[in-house]
Write a protein that holds these residues in place. Structure first.
Motif, PDB file in Angstrom:
ATOM      1  N   ARG A 188      -8.283   3.847  -1.401  1.00 17.83           N
ATOM      2  CA  ARG A 188      -7.983   3.702   0.153  1.00 17.83           C
ATOM      3  C   ARG A 188      -7.724   1.973   0.355  1.00 17.83           C
ATOM      4  NH1 ARG A 188     -13.456   5.951   2.719  1.00 17.83           N
ATOM      5  NH2 ARG A 188     -12.754   8.162   2.455  1.00 17.83           N
ATOM      6  N   ASP A 189      -7.889   1.348  -0.879  1.00 16.16           N
ATOM      7  CA  ASP A 189      -7.444   0.077  -0.741  1.00 16.16           C
ATOM      8  C   ASP A 189      -6.019  -0.231  -1.044  1.00 16.16           C
ATOM      9  OD1 ASP A 189      -9.978  -0.996   0.075  1.00 16.16           O
ATOM     10  OD2 ASP A 189     -10.532  -1.752  -2.182  1.00 16.16           O
ATOM     11  N   ASP A 247      -2.627   4.598   1.475  1.00 14.02           N
ATOM     12  CA  ASP A 247      -2.954   5.248   3.101  1.00 14.02           C
ATOM     13  C   ASP A 247      -4.105   6.374   2.705  1.00 14.02           C
ATOM     14  OD1 ASP A 247      -2.433   7.320   5.154  1.00 14.02           O
ATOM     15  OD2 ASP A 247      -1.787   5.664   5.764  1.00 14.02           O
ATOM     16  N   GLU A 248      -5.243   6.333   3.835  1.00 11.74           N
ATOM     17  CA  GLU A 248      -6.318   7.144   3.568  1.00 11.74           C
ATOM     18  C   GLU A 248      -5.891   8.391   3.448  1.00 11.74           C
ATOM     19  OE1 GLU A 248     -10.461   7.991   5.896  1.00 11.74           O
ATOM     20  OE2 GLU A 248      -9.213   6.179   6.353  1.00 11.74           O
ATOM     21  N   SER A 249      -4.804   9.040   4.187  1.00 13.05           N
ATOM     22  CA  SER A 249      -4.381  10.383   4.036  1.00 13.05           C
ATOM     23  C   SER A 249      -3.972  10.733   2.945  1.00 13.05           C
ATOM     24  CB  SER A 249      -3.179  10.435   5.162  1.00 13.05           C
ATOM     25  OG  SER A 249      -2.130   9.617   4.901  1.00 13.05           O
ATOM     26  N   SER A 267     -12.866   6.300  -4.335  1.00 18.79           N
ATOM     27  CA  SER A 267     -12.212   6.558  -3.077  1.00 18.79           C
ATOM     28  C   SER A 267     -12.045   5.296  -2.336  1.00 18.79           C
ATOM     29  CB  SER A 267     -13.451   7.232  -2.082  1.00 18.79           C
ATOM     30  OG  SER A 267     -13.620   8.486  -2.344  1.00 18.79           O
ATOM     31  N   THR A 268     -12.853   4.200  -2.520  1.00 22.70           N
ATOM     32  CA  THR A 268     -12.638   2.705  -1.983  1.00 22.70           C
ATOM     33  C   THR A 268     -11.342   2.249  -2.583  1.00 22.70           C
ATOM     34  OG1 THR A 268     -14.935   2.464  -1.568  1.00 22.70           O
ATOM     35  CG2 THR A 268     -13.489   0.541  -1.805  1.00 22.70           C
ATOM     36  N   ARG A 326       0.941  -1.150  -0.141  1.00 20.23           N
ATOM     37  CA  ARG A 326      -0.056  -0.080   0.228  1.00 20.23           C
ATOM     38  C   ARG A 326       1.032   1.320  -0.135  1.00 20.23           C
ATOM     39  NH1 ARG A 326      -2.939   0.973   4.309  1.00 20.23           N
ATOM     40  NH2 ARG A 326      -4.682   2.012   3.055  1.00 20.23           N
ATOM     41  N   GLU A 379      -5.580   9.955  -0.024  1.00 18.57           N
ATOM     42  CA  GLU A 379      -6.606   9.961  -1.190  1.00 18.57           C
ATOM     43  C   GLU A 379      -6.926  11.031  -1.715  1.00 18.57           C
ATOM     44  OE1 GLU A 379     -11.633   9.236  -1.174  1.00 18.57           O
ATOM     45  OE2 GLU A 379     -10.323   8.664   0.754  1.00 18.57           O
ATOM     46  N   THR A 417       2.152   4.609   0.970  1.00 15.36           N
ATOM     47  CA  THR A 417       2.105   5.441   2.431  1.00 15.36           C
ATOM     48  C   THR A 417       2.693   6.710   2.141  1.00 15.36           C
ATOM     49  OG1 THR A 417       4.386   4.331   2.946  1.00 15.36           O
ATOM     50  CG2 THR A 417       2.520   3.141   3.691  1.00 15.36           C
TER      51      THR A 417
END
Length: 99
Positions: A54-55, A58-60, A50-51, A14, A62, A16
């Motif tokens: 995020r998959d 890192d959500e930060s 978005s999904t 993922r 997006e 980061t």
């Protein structure tokens, strides 16, 4: 050829971190990788995008990644959703060009 972006991922692959502007080859590698996750000719809702982000990141990151994907012409969007910029959507959901 794009550089690897391994230095910007965790143990699960993922993303980061976003590379600095001095590392444009790394940025392009990340954007190319993310673009490859989207099917050609398909429209994605904002929630689906978005999904997906995020998959794989890192959500930060997006918002940054979505901005980079759209401003870099990897993804295109209109009021109906997002699609790969290198392939117009087909079928009944095809966005029409307003002139």
């Amino acid at each position: 050829m794009f550089k690897s972006f391994d230095g910007f991922t965790d143990d699960y692959g993922r993303i980061t971190a976003w590379p600095s502007d001095k590392r444009t080859q790394h940025q392009m590698a990340i954007l190319d990788h993310l673009t490859g996750l989207f099917e050609s000719g398909r429209i994605y809702s904002p929630g689906e995008v978005s999904t997906m982000l995020r998959d794989h990141a890192d959500e930060s990151l997006e918002a940054t990644l979505l901005t980079e994907l759209t401003e870099g012409d990897y993804l295109t969007s209109d009021e109906r959703g997002y699609w790969r910029a290198d392939s117009r959507p087909t079928g009944a959901n095809t966005p029409t060009r307003e002139e």
